[in-house]
Design a protein around this motif. Sequence first.
Motif, PDB file in Angstrom:
ATOM      1  N   LEU B 313       1.363  -1.271  -0.239  1.00 16.26           N
ATOM      2  CA  LEU B 313       0.208   0.010   0.190  1.00 16.26           C
ATOM      3  C   LEU B 313       1.211   1.044   0.068  1.00 16.26           C
ATOM      4  O   LEU B 313       0.588   2.088  -0.899  1.00 16.26           O
ATOM      5  CB  LEU B 313      -0.765   0.186   1.224  1.00 16.26           C
ATOM      6  N   VAL B 314       1.426   1.072   1.036  1.00 18.94           N
ATOM      7  CA  VAL B 314       2.334   2.538   0.870  1.00 18.94           C
ATOM      8  C   VAL B 314       3.379   2.219  -0.561  1.00 18.94           C
ATOM      9  O   VAL B 314       3.795   3.712  -0.513  1.00 18.94           O
ATOM     10  CB  VAL B 314       3.984   1.805   1.809  1.00 18.94           C
ATOM     11  N   ILE B 315       3.971   1.777  -1.146  1.00 17.62           N
ATOM     12  CA  ILE B 315       4.805   1.162  -2.650  1.00 17.62           C
ATOM     13  C   ILE B 315       3.671   2.472  -3.961  1.00 17.62           C
ATOM     14  O   ILE B 315       4.429   3.207  -3.774  1.00 17.62           O
ATOM     15  CB  ILE B 315       5.113   0.159  -2.378  1.00 17.62           C
ATOM     16  N   LEU B 316       2.392   1.730  -3.180  1.00 20.11           N
ATOM     17  CA  LEU B 316       1.549   2.557  -4.135  1.00 20.11           C
ATOM     18  C   LEU B 316       1.066   3.529  -4.622  1.00 20.11           C
ATOM     19  O   LEU B 316       1.626   4.454  -4.782  1.00 20.11           O
ATOM     20  CB  LEU B 316       0.365   1.656  -4.202  1.00 20.11           C
ATOM     21  N   VAL B 317       0.789   4.095  -3.181  1.00 15.70           N
ATOM     22  CA  VAL B 317       1.268   5.613  -2.743  1.00 15.70           C
ATOM     23  C   VAL B 317       1.383   6.210  -2.884  1.00 15.70           C
ATOM     24  O   VAL B 317       1.670   7.081  -3.994  1.00 15.70           O
ATOM     25  CB  VAL B 317       0.335   6.012  -1.614  1.00 15.70           C
ATOM     26  N   ASN B 318       3.154   6.063  -2.227  1.00 13.61           N
ATOM     27  CA  ASN B 318       3.713   6.853  -2.965  1.00 13.61           C
ATOM     28  C   ASN B 318       4.104   7.411  -4.465  1.00 13.61           C
ATOM     29  O   ASN B 318       4.698   8.103  -4.490  1.00 13.61           O
ATOM     30  CB  ASN B 318       5.475   6.102  -2.306  1.00 13.61           C
ATOM     31  N   LEU B 319       4.313   5.825  -4.680  1.00 13.30           N
ATOM     32  CA  LEU B 319       4.568   6.346  -6.479  1.00 13.30           C
ATOM     33  C   LEU B 319       2.858   7.160  -7.026  1.00 13.30           C
ATOM     34  O   LEU B 319       3.107   7.975  -8.100  1.00 13.30           O
ATOM     35  CB  LEU B 319       3.729   4.835  -7.235  1.00 13.30           C
ATOM     36  N   GLY B 320       1.675   7.167  -6.676  1.00 12.23           N
ATOM     37  CA  GLY B 320       1.244   7.701  -6.693  1.00 12.23           C
ATOM     38  C   GLY B 320       1.119   9.435  -6.153  1.00 12.23           C
ATOM     39  O   GLY B 320       0.955  10.170  -7.933  1.00 12.23           O
ATOM     40  N   VAL B 321       1.590   9.804  -5.538  1.00 17.88           N
ATOM     41  CA  VAL B 321       2.494  11.059  -4.702  1.00 17.88           C
ATOM     42  C   VAL B 321       2.911  11.525  -6.098  1.00 17.88           C
ATOM     43  O   VAL B 321       3.099  12.638  -6.551  1.00 17.88           O
ATOM     44  CB  VAL B 321       2.788  10.897  -3.546  1.00 17.88           C
ATOM     45  N   ASP B 322       3.877  10.933  -6.395  1.00 13.34           N
ATOM     46  CA  ASP B 322       5.136  10.981  -6.884  1.00 13.34           C
ATOM     47  C   ASP B 322       4.730  11.605  -8.562  1.00 13.34           C
ATOM     48  O   ASP B 322       5.165  12.725  -9.453  1.00 13.34           O
ATOM     49  CB  ASP B 322       6.227   9.926  -7.419  1.00 13.34           C
ATOM     50  N   VAL B 323       3.922  10.616  -9.387  1.00  7.14           N
ATOM     51  CA  VAL B 323       3.407  10.859 -10.574  1.00  7.14           C
ATOM     52  C   VAL B 323       2.093  11.720 -10.315  1.00  7.14           C
ATOM     53  O   VAL B 323       2.785  13.086 -11.332  1.00  7.14           O
ATOM     54  CB  VAL B 323       2.293  10.065 -10.952  1.00  7.14           C
ATOM     55  N   THR B 324       1.904  12.370  -9.293  1.00  9.24           N
ATOM     56  CA  THR B 324       0.998  13.496  -9.604  1.00  9.24           C
ATOM     57  C   THR B 324       2.151  14.463  -9.337  1.00  9.24           C
ATOM     58  O   THR B 324       1.527  15.343  -9.623  1.00  9.24           O
ATOM     59  CB  THR B 324      -0.009  13.515  -7.994  1.00  9.24           C
ATOM     60  N   TYR B 325       2.542  15.004  -8.599  1.00 10.59           N
ATOM     61  CA  TYR B 325       3.417  16.039  -8.779  1.00 10.59           C
ATOM     62  C   TYR B 325       4.347  15.888  -9.526  1.00 10.59           C
ATOM     63  O   TYR B 325       4.176  17.400  -9.833  1.00 10.59           O
ATOM     64  CB  TYR B 325       4.809  15.696  -6.796  1.00 10.59           C
ATOM     65  N   SER B 326       4.784  15.071 -10.310  1.00  6.68           N
ATOM     66  CA  SER B 326       4.981  15.687 -11.743  1.00  6.68           C
ATOM     67  C   SER B 326       4.474  16.191 -12.948  1.00  6.68           C
ATOM     68  O   SER B 326       4.559  16.411 -13.592  1.00  6.68           O
ATOM     69  CB  SER B 326       6.221  13.720 -11.921  1.00  6.68           C
TER      70      SER B 326
END
Lengths: 298, 334
Positions: B313-326
């Motif tokens: 879950l943490v991996i996926l959320v961090n990925l989501g945050v990274d992508v949104t941020y980009s």
Amino acid sequence: MSELSIQAAAPAIPGRLRLFWRSFAENRGAVLGLGIMVVLIVVAALADVIAPHSPIEQFRSHFLTPPIWEAGGDPAFLLGTDDVGRDMLSRLIYGARLSLIIGFSVASLSLVAGTILGLTAAFAGGMVDIVIMRVMDILLVFPSLLLAIVIVAILGPGLFNAMLAVVVVTLPGYTRLARASALSELARDYVTATRCAGAGSLRLMFDTVLPNCLAPLIVQVSLGFATAILDAAALGFLGLGAQPPTPEWGTMLSGSLQYYQRAWWVLAFPGFAILLTVMAFNLFGDGLRDALDPKLKR
Amino acid sequence: MLRFLLRRVTLIIPTFVGVTFLSFMLIHLVPGDPIEVRVGEHGIAPERLAQLRHEFGLDQPLWQQFLTYEVQLAHGDLGVSVVTRDTVWNEFTTLFPATVELAVCAIIFAMVVGLPLGVIAAVRRGSAFDYGLMGLSVTGASMPIFWWGLMVILVFSVSLGWTPVSGRISDIYFVEPWSGFMLVDCWFADEAGACASAWGHLILPMIVLGTIPLATIARMTRSSMLEVLNEDYIRTARAKGLSVPRVVVVHALRNALIPVVTVIGLSVSSLLGGAILTETIFSWPGVGHWLVESIQRRDYPVLQGGTLLVAVLVILVNLGVDVTYSFLNPRIRR
């Protein structure tokens, strides 16, 4: 003669320590933190002298005696007693010693291990670097408390195992920091010069590069003290850290769960001690960062 | 953009494998045989043990067992609880909404209180309010929340009697659990007192879990705002004669929010860590409480599967945050 007059004319150049102190003392919170730390260290060192009772002696006639200012308080037990008649104040004093030992051992162990791992990653590069940093990334994916819980579940509950768990959990922070600052130092001319002069890898790592990476690591250690005390107390609270009757603050809280609703003091004091200690180290760490790292200066 | 996404997704594959490896090793490192761990405390005859070891493939080399485990995971098989005999996946999905509800409410609480406080402190830099808030923020960030939770219960539930001590809703209400989110379910249940009861149960855990994020958000908002308020475009906006609130909220806050929101997104991991303690104190029937109980019951398959799910879950959320941020900040996309 002329030399003398030149010396007299030049303004006194303050020493590095004094410069550091001047910049540190600007931050009143940091000085407050340092003050609390000094008091805690004195209390911990003199625990045998200043504690009125033994931390584990049970006074059978004084179960759950309230603090002295409450009705029914006993002057022999300033902060009251717990459910088996142990003196709260003495337990808190010995708990300070334990917490400082926990903070110190955990922070220094993760500092040493993290620095060695980080420097190795930075110097070796290639596969070694990738493997070390990937492992750290994997450790960072777990919520730190959950990872600590899992490690203690594997090793078995106890203060020593809880401390080991906190070391593992805090390791990635130190490793990343050491690697990042070593990498930025490695690109500088003085490192190349030392290398050309024929210094070996070990000498280059620990004698040349490490002293220049110390500032962020020192800050991390003082903040790491706070994390270590907090995490070890949380494990103690969950019954996975120090075991009763050890006067560890988190363990004391977990022991109070059955009756804290009618004896507020068994709950309030140990937690407040944790809060105060953690806050002192956090304030001190923030002050150190401001004083040591000119880039972040406000 | 596609290249960035691809690279970012490729990067998590080794992390993912590493995480499954750690959770695989967990059951092998725990003292005792995995079979003994699985049958629990009852004990087992040696012949039956050998037979079971063969059946479960425990006599195979470790790497082969690991491959088998990966294949099982790929099929969504996370093992079975020793205590309840229910699958770990089923238990997790039943309890997970409670944790999400608590965590989301805690973050919303922290933002609603923390953002305005940080903005005011930045605008009135150096005032008594600023110093007071920064002092409180250090206190909040240093808070042992397991103690904080108990103190809050002591004051608001035991002494004042304002709120219930534990659980998600009072026993006298039955609410059809069709979404798993108590507040949503109560909304549709059409029972007058149910919503109030759900809120009453939620409010203390929400405040306790939100305390550390609140302190962090207030502090970050303040420093981020201070930086932005010095920018030229703020001076321009003021010079145009715009009102101070308009400049602060519309021009400054919007830009100051980017780092704050990123930090909030990346704090999922510590939030879940806090949920373990908060749920334990308030007997909140969520994933954190479940994991702590699994240790006390020596229910290692639950600990193994649950830890793995939390990490994923943490991996996926961090990925989501990274992508949104980009998306928000194209400069970091290289």
